[in-house]
Write a protein that holds these residues in place. Structure first.
Motif, mmCIF file in Angstrom:
data_model
loop_
_atom_site.group_PDB
_atom_site.id
_atom_site.type_symbol
_atom_site.label_atom_id
_atom_site.label_comp_id
_atom_site.label_asym_id
_atom_site.label_seq_id
_atom_site.Cartn_x
_atom_site.Cartn_y
_atom_site.Cartn_z
ATOM 1 N N VAL A 46 -56.701 -39.708 55.796
ATOM 2 C CA VAL A 46 -55.442 -39.934 55.083
ATOM 3 C C VAL A 46 -55.582 -39.270 53.713
ATOM 4 N N PHE A 47 -54.693 -38.355 53.388
ATOM 5 C CA PHE A 47 -54.821 -37.522 52.183
ATOM 6 C C PHE A 47 -56.168 -36.788 52.182
ATOM 7 N N GLY A 48 -56.675 -36.493 53.364
ATOM 8 C CA GLY A 48 -57.913 -35.729 53.476
ATOM 9 C C GLY A 48 -59.184 -36.534 53.344
ATOM 10 N N VAL A 49 -59.070 -37.859 53.151
ATOM 11 C CA VAL A 49 -60.267 -38.688 53.001
ATOM 12 C C VAL A 49 -60.294 -39.769 54.074
ATOM 13 N N ASP A 50 -61.450 -40.358 54.247
ATOM 14 C CA ASP A 50 -61.639 -41.435 55.224
ATOM 15 C C ASP A 50 -61.260 -42.759 54.566
ATOM 16 N N PRO A 51 -60.212 -43.435 55.036
ATOM 17 C CA PRO A 51 -59.805 -44.691 54.386
ATOM 18 C C PRO A 51 -60.846 -45.790 54.489
ATOM 19 N N ARG A 52 -61.808 -45.657 55.391
ATOM 20 C CA ARG A 52 -62.886 -46.642 55.450
ATOM 21 C C ARG A 52 -63.753 -46.562 54.197
ATOM 22 N N ALA A 53 -63.947 -45.347 53.673
ATOM 23 C CA ALA A 53 -64.796 -45.158 52.501
ATOM 24 C C ALA A 53 -64.002 -45.121 51.202
ATOM 25 N N ASP A 54 -62.747 -44.638 51.280
ATOM 26 C CA ASP A 54 -61.923 -44.468 50.073
ATOM 27 C C ASP A 54 -60.601 -45.209 50.194
ATOM 28 N N GLU A 85 -49.733 -26.915 54.531
ATOM 29 C CA GLU A 85 -50.422 -28.047 53.936
ATOM 30 C C GLU A 85 -51.106 -28.870 55.013
ATOM 31 N N ALA A 86 -52.234 -29.484 54.623
ATOM 32 C CA ALA A 86 -52.933 -30.365 55.549
ATOM 33 C C ALA A 86 -52.077 -31.596 55.825
ATOM 34 N N PRO A 87 -52.166 -32.181 57.018
ATOM 35 C CA PRO A 87 -51.396 -33.394 57.320
ATOM 36 C C PRO A 87 -51.746 -34.535 56.357
ATOM 37 N N GLY A 95 -57.460 -44.538 72.141
ATOM 38 C CA GLY A 95 -57.565 -43.083 72.087
ATOM 39 C C GLY A 95 -56.349 -42.409 71.486
ATOM 40 N N LEU A 96 -55.782 -43.010 70.447
ATOM 41 C CA LEU A 96 -54.545 -42.502 69.858
ATOM 42 C C LEU A 96 -54.810 -41.315 68.936
ATOM 43 N N SER A 97 -54.077 -40.231 69.143
ATOM 44 C CA SER A 97 -54.101 -39.076 68.250
ATOM 45 C C SER A 97 -52.692 -38.855 67.710
ATOM 46 N N LEU A 98 -52.601 -38.619 66.412
ATOM 47 C CA LEU A 98 -51.300 -38.334 65.804
ATOM 48 C C LEU A 98 -51.509 -37.587 64.503
ATOM 49 N N SER A 99 -50.429 -36.969 64.030
ATOM 50 C CA SER A 99 -50.469 -36.231 62.774
ATOM 51 C C SER A 99 -49.139 -36.417 62.059
ATOM 52 N N VAL A 100 -49.195 -36.756 60.783
ATOM 53 C CA VAL A 100 -47.997 -36.905 59.962
ATOM 54 C C VAL A 100 -48.021 -35.814 58.902
ATOM 55 N N LEU A 118 -46.740 -41.615 50.213
ATOM 56 C CA LEU A 118 -46.639 -41.970 51.632
ATOM 57 C C LEU A 118 -46.085 -43.378 51.739
ATOM 58 N N LEU A 119 -45.022 -43.542 52.496
ATOM 59 C CA LEU A 119 -44.411 -44.841 52.711
ATOM 60 C C LEU A 119 -44.687 -45.282 54.147
ATOM 61 N N LEU A 120 -45.291 -46.456 54.289
ATOM 62 C CA LEU A 120 -45.623 -47.020 55.592
ATOM 63 C C LEU A 120 -44.739 -48.239 55.813
ATOM 64 N N LEU A 121 -43.851 -48.138 56.797
ATOM 65 C CA LEU A 121 -42.864 -49.187 57.036
ATOM 66 C C LEU A 121 -43.058 -49.777 58.429
ATOM 67 N N ASP A 122 -43.362 -51.059 58.469
ATOM 68 C CA ASP A 122 -43.583 -51.755 59.740
ATOM 69 C C ASP A 122 -42.431 -52.716 59.961
ATOM 70 N N GLU A 123 -41.509 -52.360 60.849
ATOM 71 C CA GLU A 123 -40.298 -53.147 61.118
ATOM 72 C C GLU A 123 -39.569 -53.472 59.804
#
Length: 306
Positions: A65-73, A3-5, A24-29, A155-160
């Motif tokens: 994110v989910f294969g789309v650009d969050p800036r546009a979607d 599956e795609a990240p 210059g951060l690169s990451l994959s979830v 997707l759950l995003l948890l900041d502290e």
């Protein structure tokens, strides 16, 4: 077929004036995994989360994110995410129930939203009809968590996420993370509290000043930073432990109260015990030392480029 990240960052930079929050951060979830972003306050963790949701646009780089650009979607991305930020943006003049019902309307859940179930998950059903302005910090965090899972996000995003929580509530948060990943959901956990990620993270990314210092699975980091086998040894007379330096197979030795001994092979432990006894050392403890995420974290910081 893999599956795609769920999340992909490729050389993402985000600056605020002269301050570079992401460099210059690169990451994959990956789907169904827990990825921990570790770092001190100011390392760039919160900025990364805001870029994921489209709340911030990167200055440079590629984000999907989910294969789309969050800036546009961004709206479609946010509908599939549950977010708990350090400042969750609750409505203090409304009750807890009103906050959850309002969120349910935004998610398109209608009148059948599982408000009571979400609140029960974090032990705040009794406070649902109270104004949020009267909640403690911990209660507000619990309400934010209830809101985050209300729509069963992918997707759950948890900041502290455990900031201000009592131990019982903090345990509920960590159980939620494990439960979601086991159920095929994905979690991005941002924290400076290493115990939060211990035993949960499938992938660890350590940040400093918006840059990745090191990344990998806990097993990979152990292999990289924890060569050999370490044993904790104690004795009635701790000064007598200094003779361990002379034993064959000792490749590292630290005496700070008890001794931490690094051996080239764990199979040497029985011979070491017999040898110490023959030297008159009266042992009180011999334990293999299992590396923690904290060990990995500080080892990576010591080796980071300056």
């Amino acid at each position: 077929m893999n599956e795609a990240p769920v999340i992909t960052f490729d050389r993402v930079t985000r600056a605020f004036g002269d301050v570079t929050a992401l460099d210059g951060l690169s990451l994959s979830v990956k789907v169904g995994t827990v990825t921990a972003l570790l770092g001190a306050n100011g390392a760039g963790k919160t900025t990364a989360v805001r870029v994921v949701t489209g709340a911030l646009r990167p200055s440079n780089g590629f984000v999907r994110v989910f294969g789309v650009d969050p800036r546009a979607d961004g709206e479609s991305v946010r509908r599939r995410c549950g977010v708990v930020s350090a400042r969750p943006g609750l409505y203090d003049r409304l009750t807890g129930r009103d906050n959850l019902e309002y969120a349910a309307q935004l998610y398109g859940l209608g009148s059948h939203a599982p408000v009571e179930d979400a609140a029960a998950r974090f032990g705040i059903v009794h406070a649902l009809d109270q104004r949020v302005g009267g909640y403690s910090t911990g209660m507000k965090t619990r309400l934010a968590l209830s809101r985050a899972v209300l729509h069963d996000p992918e997707l759950l995003l948890l900041d502290e996420p455990t900031a201000g929580l009592d131990p019982e509530s903090a345990r509920a948060v960590l159980s939620l993370i494990d439960e979601m990943a086991t159920g095929g959901k994905s979690v991005l956990l941002c924290t400076h509290l290493l115990l939060e990620a211990e035993g949960l993270a499938d992938e660890v990314i350590i940040l400093s000043e918006g840059r990745e210092i090191v990344s990998g699975s806990p097993e990979e980091l152990t292999h990289r930073y924890w060569q050999g086998s370490r044993i904790v040894i104690d004795a009635e007379d701790r000064s007598s432990l200094d003779v361990i330096r002379d034993f064959e197979g000792v490749v590292g030795f630290e005496l700070n109260g008890h001794a931490i001994v690094q051996l080239d092979d764990l199979s040497r432990v029985p011979d070491l015990v017999v040898w110490l006894t023959s030297k008159g050392v009266r042992l009180t403890r011999v334990d293999p030392r299992v590396p923690t995420l904290e060990d990995m974290y500080f080892a990576a910081y010591r080796e980071r480029p300056t």
